[in-house]
Write a protein that holds these residues in place. Structure first.
Motif, PDB file in Angstrom:
ATOM      1  N   SER A  41      -1.377  -1.639   2.485  1.00 24.49           N
ATOM      2  CA  SER A  41      -0.881  -0.282   2.276  1.00 24.49           C
ATOM      3  C   SER A  41      -2.031   0.690   2.142  1.00 24.49           C
ATOM      4  O   SER A  41      -1.877   1.877   2.365  1.00 24.49           O
ATOM      5  N   SER A  42      -3.164   0.197   1.731  1.00 25.83           N
ATOM      6  CA  SER A  42      -4.261   1.100   1.426  1.00 25.83           C
ATOM      7  C   SER A  42      -5.269   1.131   2.561  1.00 25.83           C
ATOM      8  O   SER A  42      -5.385   0.209   3.349  1.00 25.83           O
ATOM      9  N   ASP A  43      -5.986   2.199   2.619  1.00 26.87           N
ATOM     10  CA  ASP A  43      -7.039   2.351   3.607  1.00 26.87           C
ATOM     11  C   ASP A  43      -8.294   2.702   2.830  1.00 26.87           C
ATOM     12  O   ASP A  43      -8.646   3.853   2.658  1.00 26.87           O
TER      13      ASP A  43
ATOM     14  N   ARG B 130       3.562 -10.731   2.853  1.00 26.55           N
ATOM     15  CA  ARG B 130       4.072  -9.681   3.730  1.00 26.55           C
ATOM     16  C   ARG B 130       5.246 -10.253   4.494  1.00 26.55           C
ATOM     17  O   ARG B 130       5.098 -11.268   5.181  1.00 26.55           O
ATOM     18  N   TYR B 131       6.404  -9.607   4.363  1.00 30.02           N
ATOM     19  CA  TYR B 131       7.570 -10.053   5.118  1.00 30.02           C
ATOM     20  C   TYR B 131       8.459  -8.849   5.370  1.00 30.02           C
ATOM     21  O   TYR B 131       8.151  -7.746   4.914  1.00 30.02           O
ATOM     22  N   HIS B 132       9.528  -9.081   6.103  1.00 25.90           N
ATOM     23  CA  HIS B 132      10.343  -7.963   6.558  1.00 25.90           C
ATOM     24  C   HIS B 132      10.737  -7.050   5.397  1.00 25.90           C
ATOM     25  O   HIS B 132      11.382  -7.482   4.449  1.00 25.90           O
ATOM     26  N   GLY B 133      10.311  -5.815   5.482  1.00 27.13           N
ATOM     27  CA  GLY B 133      10.666  -4.841   4.452  1.00 27.13           C
ATOM     28  C   GLY B 133       9.725  -4.814   3.265  1.00 27.13           C
ATOM     29  O   GLY B 133       9.835  -3.940   2.421  1.00 27.13           O
ATOM     30  N   ARG B 134       8.780  -5.759   3.184  1.00 28.21           N
ATOM     31  CA  ARG B 134       7.894  -5.791   2.023  1.00 28.21           C
ATOM     32  C   ARG B 134       6.426  -5.983   2.385  1.00 28.21           C
ATOM     33  O   ARG B 134       6.057  -6.948   3.064  1.00 28.21           O
ATOM     34  N   CYS B 135       5.624  -5.089   1.896  1.00 33.07           N
ATOM     35  CA  CYS B 135       4.168  -5.229   2.050  1.00 33.07           C
ATOM     36  C   CYS B 135       3.552  -4.447   0.902  1.00 33.07           C
ATOM     37  O   CYS B 135       3.110  -3.318   1.074  1.00 33.07           O
ATOM     38  N   ASP B 136       3.588  -5.024  -0.293  1.00 29.60           N
ATOM     39  CA  ASP B 136       3.123  -4.320  -1.487  1.00 29.60           C
ATOM     40  C   ASP B 136       1.605  -4.351  -1.611  1.00 29.60           C
ATOM     41  O   ASP B 136       0.982  -5.375  -1.357  1.00 29.60           O
ATOM     42  N   CYS B 137       1.044  -3.271  -2.016  1.00 28.87           N
ATOM     43  CA  CYS B 137      -0.390  -3.099  -2.297  1.00 28.87           C
ATOM     44  C   CYS B 137      -1.226  -3.139  -1.009  1.00 28.87           C
ATOM     45  O   CYS B 137      -1.017  -3.958  -0.163  1.00 28.87           O
TER      46      CYS B 137
ATOM     47  N   PHE C  23      -6.227   1.139  11.949  1.00 30.92           N
ATOM     48  CA  PHE C  23      -5.225   0.739  12.926  1.00 30.92           C
ATOM     49  C   PHE C  23      -3.874   0.632  12.218  1.00 30.92           C
ATOM     50  O   PHE C  23      -3.797   0.134  11.091  1.00 30.92           O
ATOM     51  N   THR C  24      -2.851   1.084  12.889  1.00 27.29           N
ATOM     52  CA  THR C  24      -1.505   0.972  12.350  1.00 27.29           C
ATOM     53  C   THR C  24      -0.834  -0.244  12.980  1.00 27.29           C
ATOM     54  O   THR C  24      -1.090  -0.579  14.131  1.00 27.29           O
ATOM     55  N   VAL C  25       0.022  -0.883  12.191  1.00 26.18           N
ATOM     56  CA  VAL C  25       0.708  -2.089  12.642  1.00 26.18           C
ATOM     57  C   VAL C  25       2.187  -1.771  12.819  1.00 26.18           C
ATOM     58  O   VAL C  25       2.804  -1.187  11.934  1.00 26.18           O
TER      59      VAL C  25
ATOM     60  N   GLU D 167       7.515   1.292   5.629  1.00 27.43           N
ATOM     61  CA  GLU D 167       6.617   2.437   5.731  1.00 27.43           C
ATOM     62  C   GLU D 167       5.388   2.011   6.527  1.00 27.43           C
ATOM     63  O   GLU D 167       5.158   0.818   6.742  1.00 27.43           O
ATOM     64  N   PRO D 168       4.587   2.969   6.993  1.00 25.20           N
ATOM     65  CA  PRO D 168       3.437   2.615   7.832  1.00 25.20           C
ATOM     66  C   PRO D 168       2.466   1.697   7.093  1.00 25.20           C
ATOM     67  O   PRO D 168       2.173   1.903   5.917  1.00 25.20           O
ATOM     68  N   LYS D 169       1.999   0.706   7.793  1.00 26.32           N
ATOM     69  CA  LYS D 169       1.017  -0.217   7.222  1.00 26.32           C
ATOM     70  C   LYS D 169      -0.180  -0.303   8.151  1.00 26.32           C
ATOM     71  O   LYS D 169      -0.081  -0.047   9.346  1.00 26.32           O
TER      72      LYS D 169
END
Lengths: 541, 541
Positions: free
Chosen positions: B198-200, A534-541, B208-210, B236-238
């Motif tokens: 990304s998933s809940d 997880r880094y700026h602009g990216r948080c896949d899956c 909780f949103t980050v 996007e919201p994570k």
């Protein structure tokens, strides 16, 4: 028929182990339990060679890595997460029809010697093949070819199936186990510290905030005034922890020696090979009076860890792993293998040197003046060590081993560190240093940071006040930004309580788990060591 | 004198262990290293009695729990986190002057037999006393008296110093160790799953949103339109993970058997003895075709854990711990001790029964009709088991042991569960059940939940579509709220990829670490098991 409670409870058969076929709890498990029976690839490959060439019936489950079809037979490489090696299976062409890279299969056959001159000693002569999980080989995102690290990062959920990444997962698991044994043998207890916290141990500018309402950010007032709206789940703003240190200190008071491996977070936008926004950190706190007690624990722990890993076959796998760049597989492999061997030797074969920040600074200045090195940033006492400085210091002083740099200026370190001169009050001397260290790996990467903590109430209170932001106003400017940040937005009373009631001299450290792993495995970017970076602009899956 | 690099690096002495006094790295460690030398209380108490009554010189470090001053001597109880027992020290009255509850001291003296008829067999005749960390005894929040659990919750950083809470910390540490050994012996690898996701997995309403900007929630537009403002750190919201299951499934494909103990989060406002917003969960995923494979692993794992704990002295400590209610210490202690013994026996001495949801529902309806039980909520198939129902089912079917309740209705469980009837498509049959279980402890608390996962692409795609919210519109209403929630707001493509490429039948479970611990230790509220509980309105320290 009337129902009576005494009739219904059914006990499952006793003394079953998870691997034995079980009497199922009810009718829904109609599927054959045979399909998943089978050995993993490592187990089959590690069979002792049979001198007499006796045929050995074998059932193995794994994923098709590649297929090579010839006229009279097909050669299929089978792999799984148990090893980075793969197993060669021989099939009749008709058996291989429809098989593709990525398909999960169960193979029944004979484990037999390969003809002389082959790459492998043994191979599986397949008699029966069952497709467990088909895959569209055309579309399967992991083909037998060079994939750039950038591409692989876009598919973390599949990247973890590549031999290198699967090995990294096993290695992390083994590290956890070895470290747990080390700490247990040395009287430490393992803790589960809080993740959502009130405090922001290192710097308020880089914390993630937690709110309960996903739509809260869309709600606002026209006049821009603050809104105590639906997101105030905890009544006041709360953050994702940047370090468990303060909480570990609370436990340390009672338990003497404590440690944890737990996730920590930085809302840091810098895009480097060493930074991500979420990483698991190993942290420990212990009673101690001398900084060297902490440093010795760090050195001892890491050396013990490497010794433990060497006793497994993971290191052997690391250096024999095929690393592909699409052109010169073998050469790349050899380069990485010798890099890894060198790194492990540098970490294990010598005691690690230490140098003070002042000495390092002198060396940097001397190097600049003498022309021995050129730096983008001129080294100055107040500004701390830049990455280029750390690389130089690590190289010159470490000579292939990690190096402890100790006693940094107080003004560039957090408020809780014990002054080197214990009589000195916080901020009273701009040249004051603190009893701390950074451990630099030979490539200059900071992998561990530690310090003695200020355990005296009056000194710590003074430091908190001196660093504190009050009503948004910054104090007299005699303290540095990092130091000031470290006491922002925090409720420090509970932390002062630890000094108010039965305090004890102590210290501790935090180790970047994945940074160390990247160094040990020759993976240069931390985004490729962590499965789901997880880094700026990216948080896949 | 000119500086040359070769002069400066200094190696620290080799072969030092962390407990030996170290050659310090530089001049700042001027303090005596003697002050912290000393044994912990458990070590001193566990010394083998000396038959000849030989005097044994002893140095111990610990906290003053109580002081009782008599004319000619003072009796001081010393404790620390190593044991919930305390050590009796005898001081001259002048030595005890200024000492108070909470003070951390080092005591040097003789470990000797107590006179006959005393509560303890041995005692420390103190010759020298050093105050390491003073404490204002008047203000110290932990006095030798009854403190309500509510009061203790307000001081989590000090509560962890009480004998019960210190024991809980040691117990958690030991649980981690025992579980790690169990899983390693059974071929599982340990993972560090992502926390920001990304998933809940379970329900979007409770995540909780980050966000990265602590002030983001105060920013909005007058027209209420959405704002892609400074808090979009990840574009996007994570969310904070509610379960690592989906990610563990990705690993399982490659590694066959995986597990983790990691933090999970629910923005759940319900205030019960079993719910908090942050807790560490044990989760595992493995190849499996029958639900009973998962259930057997759960039973085997917990029984192995308890066996391991019994081999330590932690259980003995638990049942002999003084639990105070301020009035009837001994009686309370005995009640809790027998409760704990009963609970451990119920968990270890029998195989655990299992019952289907339908059978449980029948039993509940029968009980209602026959008047055998009264429920606030009438039991119905569609609504699931309420807490009162679970208590009844656990009591009737478990008879003191935990009970597996299996095959819940599909419509009240998440979309990813495998149907009991594998031919049945998601939502096509309102009476359809899924291959899942909840493990209820004898007190009705759900401590483990698990299931087989839908491993077939077409069935899973269908379930995702059926459950999905599209453009804010809810679909045809044939699916339940919980099922629908479970696929909201999620990018499911990566999860479907796991079925697209080499899928394999599998299942897994999640265990509430602290719920189990609370049951085993007789601590009724999870907020008192977790050191720093986070729940609606509270997040201290």
């Amino acid at each position: 028929m009337r129902w009576t409670p005494s009739r219904l409870p059914r006990c499952r058969a006793q003394n079953r182990t998870p691997t034995q076929p079980a009497r199922t709890a009810s009718s829904y498990s109609s599927a054959s339990t045979l399909a998943l029976d089978g050995q993993d690839v490592a187990t089959v490959l590690d069979r002792k060679p049979d001198q007499h060439g006796t045929l050995q019936p074998t059932r193995v489950i794994g994923t098709v890595r590649t297929i090579r079809n010839q006229k009279r037979r097909s050669f299929v490489e089978i792999g799984d997460g148990s090893t980075s090696r793969s197993l060669q299976a021989l099939l009749e062409p008709h058996q291989a029809e429809g098989l593709g890279t990525g398909t999960l299969v169960a193979l029944i056959g004979t484990w037999q010697r390969s003809p002389p001159g082959k790459e492998q000693d043994y191979e599986l002569q397949v008699e029966e093949l069952n497709v467990i999980g088909p895959a569209d080989a055309e579309k399967y995102p992991l083909q037998k070819k060079f994939h750039s690290t950038e591409y692989l990062r876009t598919i973390p959920h599949l990247r973890l199936r590549t031999p290198l990444n699967a090995l990294l997962s096993r290695l992390k698991s083994e590290c956890d186990y070895q470290l747990a044994n080390y700490f247990r043998d040395h009287g430490f207890i393992r803790l589960q510290p809080p993740i959502i916290t009130s405090s922001d141990c290192e710097g308020a500018g880089e914390v993630f905030t937690v709110s309960s309402n996903p739509d809260a950010r869309h709600i606002g007032r026209a006049d821009g005034s603050s809104l105590d709206g639906p997101d105030q789940f905890f009544r006041e703003p709360k953050y994702l922890t940047v370090s468990s240190q303060l909480h570990l200190e609370a436990y340390m008071n009672e338990h003497t020696k404590v440690w944890t491996i737990s996730p920590t977070f930085r809302a840091d936008k810098s895009d480097t090979a060493r930074h991500v926004s979420e990483f698991w950190m190993l942290e420990a706190e212990m009673r101690a009076e001398a900084l060297s007690d902490i440093m010795t624990t760090v050195e001892d722990m890491i050396k013990h860890l490497l010794e433990g890993l060497r006793a497994t076959n993971l290191v052997q796998e690391l250096v024999t792993l095929k690393r592909r760049d699409g052109v010169k597989d073998v050469e790349i492999g050899q380069q990485v293998a010798s890099l890894i061997s060198e790194r492990w030797a540098g970490l294990t074969e010598r005691p690690w040197p230490s140098v003070t920040y002042s000495e390092a600074m002198e060396a940097l200045k001397y190097a600049t003046k003498s022309g021995a090195a050129e730096f983008k940033h001129f080294p100055t006492w107040q500004r701390g060590l830049q990455a280029e400085h750390e690389r130089y210091v690590a190289k010159i002083f470490g000579q292939g081993s990690p190096v402890f740099v100790t006693e940094y200026p107080q003004l560039i370190k957090p408020f809780y560190m014990l002054p080197s001169n214990r009589e000195s009050w916080y901020g009273s001397d701009k040249r004051a240093t603190v009893a701390c260290f950074d451990l630099l790996l030979p490539d200059g990467c900071e992998v561990v940071g530690g310090s003695l903590r200020e355990h005296r109430l009056d000194y710590l209170s003074h430091a908190v006040q001196k660093c504190g932001l009050k009503d948004g106003k910054i104090d007299d400017g005699s303290v540095g930004l990092e130091a000031r940040r470290s006491s922002e937005n925090s409720n420090r009373e509970w932390y002062l309580d630890l000094r108010r009631y039965g305090s004890v001299p102590h210290g501790g450290f935090g180790m970047g788990f994945d940074r160390l792993l990247g160094y040990l495995t020759g993976v240069p970017n931390i985004k490729d060591v962590i499965t789901w970076p997880r880094y700026h602009g990216r948080c896949d899956c």
